[in-house]
Scaffold this motif. Structure first.
Motif, PDB file in Angstrom:
ATOM      1  N   HIS A 135     -40.907  75.237 -56.367  1.00 42.42           N
ATOM      2  CA  HIS A 135     -42.262  75.791 -56.385  1.00 42.42           C
ATOM      3  C   HIS A 135     -43.065  75.216 -57.553  1.00 42.42           C
ATOM      4  N   ILE A 136     -42.475  75.201 -58.739  1.00 44.88           N
ATOM      5  CA  ILE A 136     -43.189  74.712 -59.927  1.00 44.88           C
ATOM      6  C   ILE A 136     -43.478  73.211 -59.799  1.00 44.88           C
ATOM      7  N   THR A 137     -42.502  72.461 -59.277  1.00 39.21           N
ATOM      8  CA  THR A 137     -42.714  71.027 -59.085  1.00 39.21           C
ATOM      9  C   THR A 137     -43.814  70.770 -58.065  1.00 39.21           C
ATOM     10  N   LEU A 138     -43.839  71.578 -56.998  1.00 39.64           N
ATOM     11  CA  LEU A 138     -44.898  71.476 -55.998  1.00 39.64           C
ATOM     12  C   LEU A 138     -46.261  71.726 -56.629  1.00 39.64           C
ATOM     13  N   LEU A 139     -46.331  72.731 -57.507  1.00 36.03           N
ATOM     14  CA  LEU A 139     -47.585  73.063 -58.178  1.00 36.03           C
ATOM     15  C   LEU A 139     -48.046  71.905 -59.065  1.00 36.03           C
ATOM     16  N   TYR A 140     -47.106  71.303 -59.804  1.00 33.60           N
ATOM     17  CA  TYR A 140     -47.441  70.152 -60.648  1.00 33.60           C
ATOM     18  C   TYR A 140     -47.902  68.967 -59.800  1.00 33.60           C
TER      19      TYR A 140
END
Length: 585
Positions: free
Chosen positions: A16-21
């Motif tokens: 999720h965090i990587t997708l957001l970045y």
């Protein structure tokens, strides 16, 4: 689609965090290419747009019901985002330090000292104006809330006003220590409020100086042309001299160097019978000998007067027996050459080859026998082809080696920079020792390694493309992290907080120091307006302002002013944030 919903609703997953970045950076870089004011003459925000996209997405993810518990989600993400943010900042400032290190101390020579003093004045006035507005705001009730909190926010406003992201990072990394683990101000919100007018304000203030000082652009162009003619020291000069002065006959080139105390290189000599030789320091001057010399244009006349008579270029001798004489460019790639001087290497004596100039970081340097060579230096050499081939083996000349970034040296330098950044530096009268921190430590380490690493056999060379890639990656990771975290509170800051005040305060912080110091530089120091445009852009580390200056000038004077003050200005911008916070919180 259930899998996608689960992915979006799970704020603690790495995916999720990587997708957001990924979304933040991809959109930010794309939108940053748009030019405001037209494709030809407009201004683009570049990768800084990543910050604004991060704010928008951070707000969407925390205020639209995507997270069941937004507060808990932000808290859970904090550790990961903080790490990515600091790692990006470290990579960014370290690569900047490597870039400016070799020329950092050289910028203080000749006219660079006065230009750097003007830049220092702009940096100090930025801090002074910011502090003045802060105290006015606190005492009049214009700024709401805790004074300590407001100072942190005003530091963010200042760095948005001067468009300096590394300074924002330095301030951001220091806040947790100063606030003792309590919630820290979202200074990126202040940065985002003042940044757009900061970009415009730098350019508007530069234009205002033109009218305040009644600058005529055509006259400035003429003055630059006249200065170029009067300052031939920057122009390499090639000439051929026939030795006729009996006072120098029998003397060696080394003795001639010592007597004249001037820098010149003799690339080849022709004896009276037409025989060509590759000279070295022990070559003796003979009557009728023709010597081909490379020197600074300012040095040409005294050298020629001492040695004999200048031969017109069309009458220069050609070798009658050596058709294998060539000139070539070679690149130093062997680490063992790093830091050695021409005097130590004896190129002319051992290899029968002369070096006429050295190119480093795009700058041409004279091949002074005391010049310390560095990996990545490009040498212009003259000699027989077989001798040049021998020299190639000695210095490397392997472009492929330079294409691979020296990753080990980069992270060793970062390691040293982190240690340096955590070293407490006591200042009299200040209770808390100053630390260079995660931004200042790697920056100082990189500058020192870039300037003096050769003395300790440290190969600091990084190809331009590798340096730019690491720097851009570090910057966008930092901007994305700051934006995502600031998005949770940005709208509240603008709507319910002091956001509207940050906008006009930032504009004052931007313009007043430029108007004061720019007018002084123009009227008192008589600085050329085109050079001044670059100086103003460099002191604010602002590429859009440099692009505007270069477009206006149509010459490289703004680039000269920018590069002269940029290293010191970047260094001071990063340290100023920490000093202001430590001294006034």
């Amino acid at each position: 689609m259930e899998w996608l919903i689960k992915l979006l609703e799970n704020p603690t997953s790495i995916a999720h965090i990587t997708l957001l970045y990924g979304l933040t950076i991809a959109l930010g870089v794309k939108l940053g290419r748009w030019k405001i004011g037209g494709q030809k003459h407009g201004i683009a925000l570049g990768v800084t747009f990543v910050l604004f996209v991060g704010i928008v997405l951070g707000h969407i993810f925390t205020h639209t019901g995507l997270y069941a518990d937004p507060v808990a989600a932000v808290a859970a993400q904090k550790g990961i985002i903080d790490y990515v943010k600091e790692l990006g900042l470290i990579l960014f400032v370290y690569c900047i330090g490597l870039q400016v290190g070799p020329s950092f101390f050289a910028t203080f020579k000749q006219g660079g000292t006065s230009m750097n003093l003007v830049a220092v004045g702009i940096v100090l006035l930025n801090c002074a104006v910011m502090l003045g507005l802060y105290f006015i705001g606190i005492n009049t009730g214009l700024l709401h809330g805790d004074a300590k909190w407001n100072l942190g926010m005003m530091v963010g406003v200042m760095y948005g006003a001067v468009t300096n992201t590394p300074g924002l990072g330095a301030a951001n990394s220091l806040l947790p220590d100063l606030f003792g683990g309590a919630q820290v101000p979202a200074i990126a919100s202040g940065y985002a409020c003042s940044y757009p007018l900061g970009v415009v304000g730098i350019i508007l203030a530069t234009i205002a100086i033109r009218f305040i000082c009644r600058v005529n652009l055509d006259e400035e162009q003429a003055k630059l042309a006249a200065e170029a003619e009067l300052d031939p020291s920057a122009t390499p000069h090639h000439m051929s001299i026939r030795v006729t002065n009996k006072a120098v006959l029998g003397r060696t080139l080394h003795q001639l160097h010592d007597f004249l105390n001037r820098q010149f290189v003799v690339s080849r000599c022709f004896l009276a019978d037409g025989t060509m030789i590759i000279p070295n320091g022990e070559t003796e001057l003979q009557e009728g000998m023709e010597v081909h010399i490379t020197c600074a244009e300012a040095e040409a006349e005294p050298i020629a007067v001492l040695m004999g008579e200048v031969i017109p270029r069309g009458q220069w001798a050609e070798s009658t027996e050596d058709t294998n004489y060539v000139s070539a460019r070679l690149i130093i790639t062997k680490p063992e050459i790093n830091g050695k001087t021409f005097g130590q290497l004896h190129f002319s004596t051992i290899y029968g080859v002369n070096v006429t100039r050295v190119t480093r970081n795009g700058m041409d340097l004279f091949a002074n026998r005391n010049l310390h060579l560095m990996v990545g230096d490009r040498l212009m050499v003259t000699g027989r082809q077989e001798n040049i081939d021998l020299l190639k083996n000695a210095i490397g000349d392997s472009v492929k080696k330079l294409e691979h970034p020296n990753v080990g040296a980069i992270f060793f330098g970062i390691f040293l920079g982190i240690l340096l950044g955590q070293l407490p530096i006591p200042i009299p009268g200040v209770e808390v020792p100053v630390k260079l921190g995660l931004a200042g430590g790697p920056l100082v380490a990189a500058i020192l390694i870039g300037a003096f690493g050769y003395r300790f056999k440290i190969n600091s060379y990084t190809s331009t493309s590798a340096n730019l890639l690491l720097r851009e990656i570090g910057l966008i990771l930092f901007l994305a992290s700051v934006g995502i975290q600031a998005g949770a509170t940005f709208v509240d800051t603008v709507v319910n907080g002091d956001g509207i005040h940050y906008v006009w305060m930032g504009f004052i912080i931007t313009t007043v120091p430029i108007l004061i110091m720019g007018t002084i530089a123009r009227l008192k120091l008589k600085l050329n307006y085109f050079t001044l445009m670059g100086l103003i852009a460099g002191s604010n580390t602002d590429p859009p302002a440099l692009a505007f200056g270069s477009q206006t000038a149509g010459n490289d004077a703004p680039a000269v002013g920018y590069s002269t003050v940029y290293p010191l200005s970047m260094f001071l911008r990063i340290l100023a944030a920490q000093l202001v916070l430590i001294l006034f919180i």
